[in-house]
Structures are given as C-alpha cells and as structure tokens.
Design an enzyme around this catalytic site. Structure first.
Site, mmCIF file in Angstrom:
data_model
loop_
_atom_site.group_PDB
_atom_site.id
_atom_site.type_symbol
_atom_site.label_atom_id
_atom_site.label_comp_id
_atom_site.label_asym_id
_atom_site.label_seq_id
_atom_site.Cartn_x
_atom_site.Cartn_y
_atom_site.Cartn_z
ATOM 1 N N ALA A 1 5.713 -6.341 -5.501
ATOM 2 C CA ALA A 1 6.760 -5.660 -4.746
ATOM 3 C C ALA A 1 7.980 -6.570 -4.658
ATOM 4 C CB ALA A 1 6.272 -5.305 -3.349
ATOM 5 N N ALA B 1 9.711 -11.383 -2.893
ATOM 6 C CA ALA B 1 8.726 -10.653 -3.681
ATOM 7 C C ALA B 1 7.334 -11.074 -3.254
ATOM 8 C CB ALA B 1 8.920 -10.916 -5.177
ATOM 9 N N ASP B 2 6.379 -10.206 -3.525
ATOM 10 C CA ASP B 2 4.980 -10.538 -3.285
ATOM 11 C C ASP B 2 4.147 -9.940 -4.406
ATOM 12 O OD1 ASP B 2 2.998 -11.764 -1.378
ATOM 13 O OD2 ASP B 2 2.148 -9.766 -1.589
ATOM 14 N N THR B 3 3.194 -10.714 -4.896
ATOM 15 C CA THR B 3 2.319 -10.284 -5.987
ATOM 16 C C THR B 3 0.884 -10.309 -5.520
ATOM 17 O OG1 THR B 3 3.834 -11.203 -7.636
ATOM 18 C CG2 THR B 3 1.571 -10.789 -8.352
ATOM 19 N N THR C 1 4.162 -7.071 2.742
ATOM 20 C CA THR C 1 4.344 -8.517 2.714
ATOM 21 C C THR C 1 5.675 -8.897 2.077
ATOM 22 O OG1 THR C 1 2.952 -8.575 0.723
ATOM 23 C CG2 THR C 1 1.892 -9.109 2.806
#
EC number: 3.6.1.9
Length: 205
Positions: A121, A84-86, A59
């Site tokens: 990420a 970013a992806d959390t 993602t």
C-alpha cells in the site's frame, strides 16, 4: 542515474527502507528521508478480525499520518509525504518481518512450493489530503530444500523483510514467477507511486 544530491527535495519519504529510497532514485525523484520514530510496542500490530488486505492499507496510512505529524512537530517545510507498507499474505495470514531465525525458518517453510500474495500500500499526504493505492502481486516460490532455507537465514537477508525474503537479493533464485509488480514486491510499486504523484502535480523526468 541518481538524482543530483544538491537538488531540493520534492517529497518526504517516511521510511528508513534503503530499497524504497533506491526506487525513488531510479525514477529520479529528489526526496528527503524522515527518520520518524516507530510507535512503542509491537511492530505494526494487526487488529483482531482485521482482513489482511485492510491491514496493509491501514498501516501505510498510519505511517503517512505519523510522518506528517513528525514534519509539523519539527517545523519542516510543507512538502508531499510518501509512506508505504508491504506485507506477504498466505492463506489469509499476514507474514510480517521475522522476529528471529526460527520465525524466518518457519515462514520460508510455509512459502516453499506455494503461491502467495504481496500487497504494498502506498499513501501520499499532500495539501491536507491522503491519497492511497495498493499493488497486489501473486508470487510463486519453488520448493526449497531445508538446507537452502537454513543457508539463506544464515545470510542475514530475511530479517527486516516481510515474509522473510527479499526478491531483489539472494532469494531471487527462489521465485519461479510473479504476476504483478516487481517493484511492489521490493516495497514500492512505481506504477502506483507515480500515479499518486501525478495526482498532486508532481511530474517526473
């Protein structure tokens, strides 16, 4: 100290998250937010059989790719682009952003008294290459009473946040301990982010 608003941006941030912007301001990195439209349909769907750790990497990568396409389509100057992806992972399940109050209540009930992982990420698109790193943090949440969870949901804070909580807000009192990156749990791990910036020769103050 915030960066000088008159300083030319050094990167694009492909995220509307105010927390990510605050973290870039914390390290005094001038940046420009790109308001990249989300793809139609379900928000960041997980593919069938996809591991949770692979999901968050994919993602973030797709956000960076959409951001770069948006930049090109608008004819914006070429600059490195950060995305970013959390996600919160509990027993192999991805706990994304709650869809409503009942979903938030359910997520927080599951997290209460448990250890979970927060994966963030980071993807940096620069000079035609994609650079990636992932922060993994172990979070222990204390046992929460049902009325605490209800009051927290009433505050409005759980919505728009992976796992239905924000460690930098009211939910800070829920967290017994963490092992890893506090800024990663917030949504942008600064250690990994600065490491990627150094790869593309962006030095920080």
């Amino acid at each position: 100290m915030s960066p000088d608003p008159h300083t030319a941006p050094r990167i694009y941030l492909a995220s509307a998250s105010p927390r990510r912007r605050e973290l870039l301001m914390q390290i005094r990195l001038p940046h420009q937010v790109l308001d990249v439209p989300a793809p139609p349909g379900e928000d960041e769907p997980r593919h069938a059989g996809e591991l949770a750790a692979d999901y968050v990497r994919r993602t973030a990568r797709e956000k960076a790719e959409r951001g770069e396409h948006y930049r090109q389509s608008r004819g914006l100057p070429r600059l490195p682009l950060l995305a970013a992806d959390t996600t919160v992972i509990l027993d192999g399940d991805v706990l994304g952003k709650p869809t409503d109050r009942e979903d938030a209540l359910h997520m927080l009930g599951r997290l209460s008294g448990s250890c979970h992982e927060v994966h963030t990420a980071v993807a940096l698109m620069a000079h035609g290459r994609l650079h990636e790193m992932v922060s993994v943090t172990l979070v222990r949440m204390r046992v929460l009473e049902a009325d605490e969870i209800a009051r927290y949901c009433d505050s409005g804070e759980p919505y728009g946040k992976a796992g239905a909580y924000g460690i930098q807000g009211l939910a800070a009192s829920f967290i017994e301990r963490i092992e890893g990156s506090y800024t990663g749990v917030m949504g942008l791990p600064l250690f990994e982010t600065t490491a990627l910036l150094r790869r593309v020769d962006i030095a920080l103050p």
